[in-house]
Design an enzyme around this catalytic site. Structure first.
Site, PDB file in Angstrom:
ATOM      1  N   PHE A  86       3.984  -2.626 -24.575  1.00 51.68           N
ATOM      2  CA  PHE A  86       3.829  -1.456 -23.707  1.00 51.68           C
ATOM      3  C   PHE A  86       4.449  -1.771 -22.351  1.00 51.68           C
ATOM      4  CE2 PHE A  86       1.821   1.739 -21.083  1.00 51.68           C
ATOM      5  CZ  PHE A  86       1.965   2.842 -21.899  1.00 51.68           C
ATOM      6  N   ASP A 120      10.105   5.993 -28.707  1.00 48.97           N
ATOM      7  CA  ASP A 120       9.080   5.132 -29.285  1.00 48.97           C
ATOM      8  C   ASP A 120       8.978   5.463 -30.780  1.00 48.97           C
ATOM      9  OD1 ASP A 120       6.903   3.337 -29.251  1.00 48.97           O
ATOM     10  OD2 ASP A 120       5.474   4.893 -28.751  1.00 48.97           O
ATOM     11  N   GLU A 172      15.937  10.611 -21.659  1.00 52.66           N
ATOM     12  CA  GLU A 172      14.567  10.192 -21.975  1.00 52.66           C
ATOM     13  C   GLU A 172      14.351   8.757 -21.505  1.00 52.66           C
ATOM     14  OE1 GLU A 172      11.649  10.759 -22.381  1.00 52.66           O
ATOM     15  OE2 GLU A 172      11.041  11.052 -24.462  1.00 52.66           O
ATOM     16  N   ASP A 173      13.118   8.458 -21.081  1.00 56.24           N
ATOM     17  CA  ASP A 173      12.828   7.087 -20.672  1.00 56.24           C
ATOM     18  C   ASP A 173      12.803   6.142 -21.867  1.00 56.24           C
ATOM     19  OD1 ASP A 173      10.504   8.213 -21.704  1.00 56.24           O
ATOM     20  OD2 ASP A 173       9.201   7.569 -20.083  1.00 56.24           O
ATOM     21  N   ARG A 198       4.467   4.123 -12.073  1.00 54.78           N
ATOM     22  CA  ARG A 198       5.783   4.775 -12.205  1.00 54.78           C
ATOM     23  C   ARG A 198       6.735   4.361 -11.094  1.00 54.78           C
ATOM     24  NH1 ARG A 198       5.406   8.872 -16.145  1.00 54.78           N
ATOM     25  NH2 ARG A 198       3.445   9.992 -16.183  1.00 54.78           N
TER      26      ARG A 198
HETATM   27  P1  IMP Z   1       7.660   9.169 -28.906  1.00 55.24           P
HETATM   28  O1  IMP Z   1       7.513  10.624 -29.210  1.00 55.24           O
HETATM   29  O2  IMP Z   1       6.641   8.342 -29.671  1.00 55.24           O
HETATM   30  O3  IMP Z   1       9.051   8.634 -29.094  1.00 55.24           O
HETATM   31  O4  IMP Z   1       7.163   8.998 -27.441  1.00 55.24           O
HETATM   32  C1  IMP Z   1       7.925   8.928 -26.348  1.00 55.24           C
HETATM   33  C2  IMP Z   1       7.031   8.982 -25.116  1.00 55.24           C
HETATM   34  O5  IMP Z   1       5.888   8.109 -25.211  1.00 55.24           O
HETATM   35  C3  IMP Z   1       7.835   8.478 -23.944  1.00 55.24           C
HETATM   36  O6  IMP Z   1       8.531   9.518 -23.321  1.00 55.24           O
HETATM   37  C4  IMP Z   1       6.767   7.886 -23.050  1.00 55.24           C
HETATM   38  O7  IMP Z   1       6.233   8.883 -22.212  1.00 55.24           O
HETATM   39  C5  IMP Z   1       5.666   7.418 -23.976  1.00 55.24           C
HETATM   40  N1  IMP Z   1       5.752   5.965 -24.204  1.00 55.24           N
HETATM   41  C6  IMP Z   1       6.087   5.354 -25.353  1.00 55.24           C
HETATM   42  N2  IMP Z   1       6.063   4.003 -25.220  1.00 55.24           N
HETATM   43  C7  IMP Z   1       5.738   3.765 -23.929  1.00 55.24           C
HETATM   44  C8  IMP Z   1       5.580   2.557 -23.161  1.00 55.24           C
HETATM   45  O8  IMP Z   1       5.746   1.410 -23.615  1.00 55.24           O
HETATM   46  N3  IMP Z   1       5.236   2.725 -21.853  1.00 55.24           N
HETATM   47  C9  IMP Z   1       5.038   3.949 -21.278  1.00 55.24           C
HETATM   48  N4  IMP Z   1       5.190   5.102 -21.967  1.00 55.24           N
HETATM   49  C10 IMP Z   1       5.526   5.015 -23.282  1.00 55.24           C
END
Ligand code: IMP
Length: 176
Positions: free
Chosen positions: A153, A104, A100-101, A166
């Site tokens: 962000f 969050d 995963e990138d 990207r």
């Molecule tokens: P989570 O379910 O809230 O953990 O969301 C994860 C997803 O939200 C990641 O895979 C990203 O696609 C997106 N995301 C969360 N924070 C960022 C950020 O700072 N920049 C870009 N995408 C983000």
């Protein structure tokens, strides 16, 4: 600081910092799985660049697949996660590493860990390049983590802002 399409972008993690950390993660993963076959499952779309570099840093018999998710905020505080593109084949009996990138809120990873566990893999672990601990709504076990970052962000190295940025080779923050 550079200007990209009119936006001011500050470098948070340089190409060299990303490469060095990914080499370490790859070496640890290779040692931990000790020659066993491993399947990397990249979470689309943000993980594509990280996965490409991580895969080349891993010295194991490796397979690669991808899974697509979307998450949306309802009127309640918790996001609802849904699979948009499923894996291309069954994973029963395989060691799976979810790539995963960024973790969050943690809701995407929590959902995917539960979902993949129902498919009877030998194991499922998480490798996340980034974690924003300040934003966590659920605690997700991250076996391999690149960096903890502040609640800003971030863009680049696969991560987008409204579909853009990207392709940046570094991780940046958009400044007003
Ligand atoms: P989570 O379910 O809230 O953990 O969301 C994860 C997803 O939200 C990641 O895979 C990203 O696609 C997106 N995301 C969360 N924070 C960022 C950020 O700072 N920049 C870009 N995408 C983000």
């Amino acid at each position: 600081m550079s200007r990209l399409g009119g936006e001011k972008v500050e470098v948070l993690l340089s190409e060299a910092q990303l490469a060095a950390r990914i080499a370490e993660l790859g070496a640890r993963i290779s040692a931990d799985y000790a020659g066993q076959p491993l399947t990397l499952v990249g979470v689309l779309k943000g993980s594509f660049m990280f996965l490409a570099d991580l895969a080349r840093a891993i010295d194991l018999p490796l397979k690669v697949d991808f899974i697509g998710t979307t998450s949306y905020q309802g009127t309640k505080s918790s996001g609802v996660v849904r699979i948009t593109n499923d894996l291309s084949r069954p994973i029963d009996g395989e060691h799976i590493l979810l790539v995963e990138d960024i973790v969050d809120t943690g809701l995407t990873m929590q959902y995917l860990l539960e979902n993949l566990a129902t498919r009877h893999p030998a194991s499922v672990k998480v490798c996340a390049l980034l974690e924003k601990p300040a934003r966590a709504k659920v605690q997700v076990p991250i076996a391999y983590k690149g960096f903890s970052i502040p609640d800003e962000f971030v863009i680049g190295y696969g991560l987008d802002w409204d579909g853009r940025f990207r392709n940046l080779p570094f991780l940046g923050v958009v400044k007003p």
